[in-house]
Design a protein around this motif. Structure first.
Motif, mmCIF file in Angstrom:
data_model
loop_
_atom_site.group_PDB
_atom_site.id
_atom_site.type_symbol
_atom_site.label_atom_id
_atom_site.label_comp_id
_atom_site.label_asym_id
_atom_site.label_seq_id
_atom_site.Cartn_x
_atom_site.Cartn_y
_atom_site.Cartn_z
ATOM 1 N N PRO A 46 0.832 -1.205 0.000
ATOM 2 C CA PRO A 46 0.000 0.000 0.000
ATOM 3 C C PRO A 46 0.865 1.254 0.000
ATOM 4 O O PRO A 46 2.095 1.163 0.046
ATOM 5 N N VAL A 47 0.192 2.418 -0.019
ATOM 6 C CA VAL A 47 0.890 3.694 0.100
ATOM 7 C C VAL A 47 0.182 4.538 1.152
ATOM 8 O O VAL A 47 -0.960 4.254 1.534
ATOM 9 N N PHE A 48 0.881 5.573 1.608
ATOM 10 C CA PHE A 48 0.261 6.553 2.489
ATOM 11 C C PHE A 48 0.149 7.867 1.732
ATOM 12 O O PHE A 48 1.096 8.303 1.063
ATOM 13 N N VAL A 49 -1.011 8.499 1.837
ATOM 14 C CA VAL A 49 -1.273 9.790 1.197
ATOM 15 C C VAL A 49 -1.445 10.817 2.296
ATOM 16 O O VAL A 49 -2.173 10.586 3.266
ATOM 17 N N LYS A 50 -0.743 11.950 2.172
ATOM 18 C CA LYS A 50 -0.822 12.952 3.228
ATOM 19 C C LYS A 50 -0.630 14.357 2.664
ATOM 20 O O LYS A 50 0.070 14.539 1.660
ATOM 21 N N PRO A 51 -1.239 15.369 3.277
ATOM 22 C CA PRO A 51 -0.947 16.757 2.901
ATOM 23 C C PRO A 51 0.517 17.054 3.204
ATOM 24 O O PRO A 51 1.070 16.541 4.177
ATOM 25 N N ALA A 52 1.137 17.884 2.381
ATOM 26 C CA ALA A 52 2.553 18.208 2.594
ATOM 27 C C ALA A 52 2.753 19.044 3.850
ATOM 28 O O ALA A 52 3.788 18.936 4.508
ATOM 29 N N ASN A 53 1.773 19.870 4.199
ATOM 30 C CA ASN A 53 1.915 20.793 5.323
ATOM 31 C C ASN A 53 0.800 20.598 6.339
ATOM 32 O O ASN A 53 -0.106 21.411 6.463
ATOM 33 N N GLN A 54 0.880 19.502 7.060
ATOM 34 C CA GLN A 54 -0.049 19.246 8.158
ATOM 35 C C GLN A 54 0.675 18.418 9.199
ATOM 36 O O GLN A 54 1.764 17.890 8.954
ATOM 37 N N ILE A 89 0.466 17.566 -1.997
ATOM 38 C CA ILE A 89 0.356 16.335 -1.215
ATOM 39 C C ILE A 89 1.516 15.400 -1.532
ATOM 40 O O ILE A 89 2.179 15.534 -2.567
ATOM 41 N N LEU A 90 1.734 14.455 -0.627
ATOM 42 C CA LEU A 90 2.733 13.413 -0.827
ATOM 43 C C LEU A 90 2.049 12.056 -0.871
ATOM 44 O O LEU A 90 1.080 11.816 -0.134
ATOM 45 N N VAL A 91 2.555 11.207 -1.741
ATOM 46 C CA VAL A 91 2.187 9.795 -1.732
ATOM 47 C C VAL A 91 3.485 9.041 -1.445
ATOM 48 O O VAL A 91 4.459 9.177 -2.186
ATOM 49 N N GLU A 92 3.498 8.282 -0.347
ATOM 50 C CA GLU A 92 4.725 7.643 0.128
ATOM 51 C C GLU A 92 4.587 6.132 0.143
ATOM 52 O O GLU A 92 3.493 5.588 0.372
ATOM 53 N N GLU A 93 5.727 5.481 -0.050
ATOM 54 C CA GLU A 93 5.747 4.031 0.125
ATOM 55 C C GLU A 93 5.464 3.704 1.588
ATOM 56 O O GLU A 93 5.821 4.462 2.497
ATOM 57 N N ALA A 94 4.799 2.584 1.824
ATOM 58 C CA ALA A 94 4.608 2.106 3.192
ATOM 59 C C ALA A 94 5.883 1.405 3.635
ATOM 60 O O ALA A 94 6.423 0.574 2.904
ATOM 61 N N VAL A 95 6.376 1.765 4.797
ATOM 62 C CA VAL A 95 7.610 1.176 5.330
ATOM 63 C C VAL A 95 7.237 0.242 6.476
ATOM 64 O O VAL A 95 6.867 0.704 7.555
ATOM 65 N N PRO A 96 7.319 -1.068 6.250
ATOM 66 C CA PRO A 96 7.018 -1.992 7.349
ATOM 67 C C PRO A 96 8.063 -1.838 8.457
ATOM 68 O O PRO A 96 9.256 -1.723 8.186
ATOM 69 N N GLY A 97 7.606 -1.825 9.666
ATOM 70 C CA GLY A 97 8.561 -1.707 10.765
ATOM 71 C C GLY A 97 7.958 -1.039 11.978
ATOM 72 O O GLY A 97 6.765 -0.723 12.020
ATOM 73 N N ARG A 98 8.787 -0.754 12.950
ATOM 74 C CA ARG A 98 8.375 -0.167 14.222
ATOM 75 C C ARG A 98 8.484 1.360 14.160
ATOM 76 O O ARG A 98 9.342 1.898 13.463
ATOM 77 N N GLU A 99 7.616 2.045 14.907
ATOM 78 C CA GLU A 99 7.609 3.506 14.931
ATOM 79 C C GLU A 99 8.407 3.991 16.143
ATOM 80 O O GLU A 99 7.989 3.810 17.287
ATOM 81 N N ILE A 100 9.565 4.598 15.854
ATOM 82 C CA ILE A 100 10.476 5.065 16.886
ATOM 83 C C ILE A 100 10.558 6.592 16.840
ATOM 84 O O ILE A 100 10.666 7.174 15.756
ATOM 85 N N GLU A 101 10.492 7.233 18.007
ATOM 86 C CA GLU A 101 10.541 8.692 18.072
ATOM 87 C C GLU A 101 11.651 9.140 19.016
ATOM 88 O O GLU A 101 11.911 8.497 20.037
ATOM 89 N N VAL A 102 12.294 10.262 18.640
ATOM 90 C CA VAL A 102 13.381 10.822 19.437
ATOM 91 C C VAL A 102 13.145 12.322 19.602
ATOM 92 O O VAL A 102 12.829 13.019 18.631
#
Length: 323
Positions: free
Chosen positions: A138-146, A175-188
């Motif tokens: 799949p892909v993710f679709v998102k506004p560029a500035n949100q 808008i951006l359409v991005e590849e889905a990246v399987p994996g864990r969500e890590i934040e710093v």
């Protein structure tokens, strides 16, 4: 006795994240040391109509304005014009960090890994066959500035892609359409001006299909947080170094939260940065610093000190031509 600093906490605004801003500001003000600061709440209504003439009477402003008209350089430009110190990145860093398209291009140029993506302006045709060929499903679709996952959708079919694109364009002209990246969500969390530091990383464990607006703010059981993240020590060092490199590459100052995907092979991909991260009771930015030994009230102190330090540094710059 040392005079208390008059700190304007600016919140609300015209953004679709208005309500999140109210929650963040409430927590920021609750954590501020009343023995050091005079807190001046500065609420901007949803229509944006407010008098800004009182801002010059403040010693420093703490913008807690998530999203557009707050996190994108707009307010930062106003405060620079008024010569008022403010917390968080300056104009350029704010606008670059907000625009996911520009940020990803800069990171890619600096050899910092990002997910593959396509950018579309309003009026351009988004052909599903070309999207699937380039990015897969799949892909993710998102506004560029949100931010806060507003207008973000996961799409697997032509129909879902069409609906997602239409909704994303409700919030932005790009808008951006991005590849889905399987994996864990890590934040710093990152903190600092010229010598930024990274917190311990944390992990977001969504209980929804992805970390949507609903999962973040509407569903109390929308996601679990693991602080610190349960990852190997080498991976922890790597992601902290990448967070600082991202912060520097995008010209950020003061604060930012850098969000990553950790692939199954242990590699990291930068998802996005948040230059005015959430400060709600469930927000990662303050939680990560608390886990790193900097409790919420001390974090507020440090952010204000960084704002004043940067303002003093900029004030020493010459505005006159050489003789």
């Amino acid at each position: 006795m040392k005079r208390k600093l008059r700190v304007g906490v600016m919140f609300g605004g015209r953004s679709s994240e208005h309500e999140v801003s109210l929650m963040s500001a409430k927590n920021v003000m609750a954590a501020m040391d009343r023995s050091r600061y005079v807190i001046v709440p500065f609420k901007i209504p949803k229509d944006g109509k407010v008098a800004f003439d009182g801002l010059r009477k403040l010693d420093v402003v703490f913008p807690v304005l998530h999203g557009t008209y707050g996190e994108d350089g707009s307010v930062q430009g106003l405060l620079r014009m008024l010569d008022v110190p403010f917390v968080g990145p300056d104009i350029t860093g704010s606008s670059v960090g907000m625009d996911k398209d520009v940020a990803k291009r800069l990171l890619r140029d600096a050899k910092i890994p990002v997910a593959d993506f396509l950018t579309f302006e309003r009026g351009e045709s988004v052909r599903p066959s070309a999207v699937w060929k380039r990015l897969g499903k799949p892909v993710f679709v998102k506004p560029a500035n949100q931010g806060s996952s507003v207008g973000v959708h996961k799409a697997r079919t032509d129909a879902e892609l069409k609906t997602a694109v239409k909704d994303a364009f409700r919030f932005d002209t790009k808008i951006l359409v991005e590849e889905a990246v399987p994996g864990r969500e890590i934040e710093v969390s990152v903190l600092g001006n010229e010598t930024p530091e990274a917190s311990v990383p944390g992990e977001v464990i969504p209980h929804h299909e992805f970390y949507s607006y609903e999962a973040k703010y509407l569903d109390e059981d929308g996601a679990g947080l693991a602080i610190p993240a349960d990852i190997p020590a080498a991976a922890m060092r790597k992601v902290r170094a990448l967070a600082v490199a991202t912060f520097r590459t995008l010209g950020l100052e003061g604060m930012a939260r850098v969000d990553f995907f950790m692939r199954r092979n242990g590699g990291f991909v930068v998802n996005e940065v948040n230059t005015i991260p959430g400060f709600t009771r469930i927000s990662m930015y303050p939680k990560l610093w608390a886990a790193s030994g900097l409790p919420y009230p001390k974090l507020i102190d440090r952010l204000i000190a960084l704002a004043l330090e940067r303002h003093a540094r900029r004030s020493r710059l010459s505005t006159k031509r050489a003789a």
